[in-house]
Scaffold this active site. Sequence first.
Site, PDB file in Angstrom:
ATOM      1  N   LYS A  78       0.809  -1.253  -0.032  1.00 21.63           N
ATOM      2  CA  LYS A  78       0.171   0.156  -0.063  1.00 21.63           C
ATOM      3  C   LYS A  78       0.893   1.080   0.018  1.00 21.63           C
ATOM      4  O   LYS A  78       1.931   1.233   0.539  1.00 21.63           O
ATOM      5  CB  LYS A  78      -0.866   0.070   1.034  1.00 21.63           C
ATOM      6  CG  LYS A  78      -1.986   1.056   1.320  1.00 21.63           C
ATOM      7  CD  LYS A  78      -2.856   0.989   2.689  1.00 21.63           C
ATOM      8  CE  LYS A  78      -3.896   2.056   2.653  1.00 21.63           C
ATOM      9  NZ  LYS A  78      -4.769   1.972   3.642  1.00 21.63           N
ATOM     10  N   SER A 158      -9.856   2.297   2.935  1.00 22.90           N
ATOM     11  CA  SER A 158      -9.124   3.059   2.170  1.00 22.90           C
ATOM     12  C   SER A 158      -8.076   1.918   1.113  1.00 22.90           C
ATOM     13  O   SER A 158      -7.368   2.455   0.232  1.00 22.90           O
ATOM     14  CB  SER A 158      -8.095   3.996   2.781  1.00 22.90           C
ATOM     15  OG  SER A 158      -7.298   3.261   3.670  1.00 22.90           O
ATOM     16  N   SER A 182     -10.485   0.159   6.931  1.00 26.86           N
ATOM     17  CA  SER A 182      -9.888   0.159   5.793  1.00 26.86           C
ATOM     18  C   SER A 182      -9.252  -0.926   5.053  1.00 26.86           C
ATOM     19  O   SER A 182      -8.760  -1.153   4.185  1.00 26.86           O
ATOM     20  CB  SER A 182      -8.727   1.311   5.580  1.00 26.86           C
ATOM     21  OG  SER A 182      -9.421   2.489   5.893  1.00 26.86           O
TER      22      SER A 182
END
EC number: 6.3.5.7
Length: 491
Positions: A78, A158, A182
């Site tokens: 990420k 997210s 998330s």
Amino acid sequence: MTDLTSLTLAEARDGLANKSFTALELTDAHLEAIERARVLNAYVLETPAQARAMAREADVRIAKGEGGPLNGLPLGVKDLFATEGTRTTACSQILDDFKPPYESTVTSQLWRDGAVMLGKLNNDEFAMGSSNETSRFGPVVNPWRRQGSDAKLVPGGSSGGSASAVAAGLCLGATATDTGGSIRQPAAFTGTVGIKPTYGRCSRWGIVAFASSLDQAGPIARTVRDAAILMHSMAGHDPKDTTSVDRPVPDYEAAVGKSVKGMKIGIPKEYRLDGMPAEIEKLWTQGAGWLKSAGAELVEVSLPHTKYALPAYYIVAPAEASSNLARYDGVRYGARVEGRNIVEMYENTRAKGFGAEVRRRIMIGTYVLSAGYYDAYYLRAQKVRTLIKKDFEDCYAAGIDAILTPATPSAAFGIGEKAGADPIEMYLNDIFTVTANMAGLPGIAVPAGRDAQGLPLGLQLVGRPFDEETLLSLGEVIEQAAGRFTPERWW
């Protein structure tokens, strides 16, 4: 030869060990898959040269009979995790072309154990969002589609890039972060497994901060076993992170497949929301039935302060974000927009560098921390947080081993579908997940079924502090009963 990108992380590990293929072949297969799937926009930076170099090193170690538990296994990272010398932007314009001079603790532990980095994954800007539509690199596309439709769906947020990439076979697993859901919400939207560990279990050092008392790193993977393998490498004490907890890292993989007979599973009555879709209710009942069939005992429990969790979260998280994001001013690193004086330069840089959702949350946070409203909002929200934590403590003190809830109030929705809506409608996606962050507890989302349009739905288990093992054992029961979920390739 089997499509190497369809293997689970555990299967790939075994294949490398018995020399069915090389780490370089495994990495190349994933790099080709990434190239074919650019329409999903899961990766914001591909690192093929670095990946192949790491894979070759892994092959040398394998030939010598050496290497760590993740040797030669290709992963995605990420874009919130600092990767030394490799662009890290939190998917925000304000970080522009920032290349960190250091590596995050979590990723350095993955490389220590032999993993291969395929590239950086898309996310909502500064991890603020529930649909991966706020990224400066554009939205991520969910590899799943509704039956009979080619409308593009969100993967959740997210950590949408992480979830989309894992579901589409663009990496064997991915790092992710969870501040209010998330990891778990994108996992539920994409038919993958996501673990939010106990606060302090994984180091936050080198992860771009959103809300420091809520943020926690964790894995997204295809199976519960894969998530357990990744957790083992990601977890551990880090003296560089003052919130990191110094306690031994258990063998998480050993918990997968363990009997759940005699465990008490709490079913919280407050999670039965007005207007909850019938298919979510049915999924929840079905999941509880699977656990009961495996020998667990179902107990109705009460978490009375649940209804205050979402409003309290959306005070605490923006408050911490407004403080954390004060450091982005264009002086030392990232984007800079000149002005007539330094104050104007700050204003121009922040106005142009931050996206609309980030600006909204900074303004909310600054407002609730202001002198006139601190007691009315921020202090009160922190008191509510303590009460939420106590609700869970009371349940666990009464002998409950884990709590079963839906992971999300619906399946994935269309990209742009909620664009004109009240932002609160988007925030409601976190309704089942924020409580675990507010209480600092571990949570896992496991695929458990599909809706009427063929989209994956997930169930969530919330456990005692530092008892991720129980969640893995229970999660595997649901996984075995529900089966694996793989999207049909259209890209």
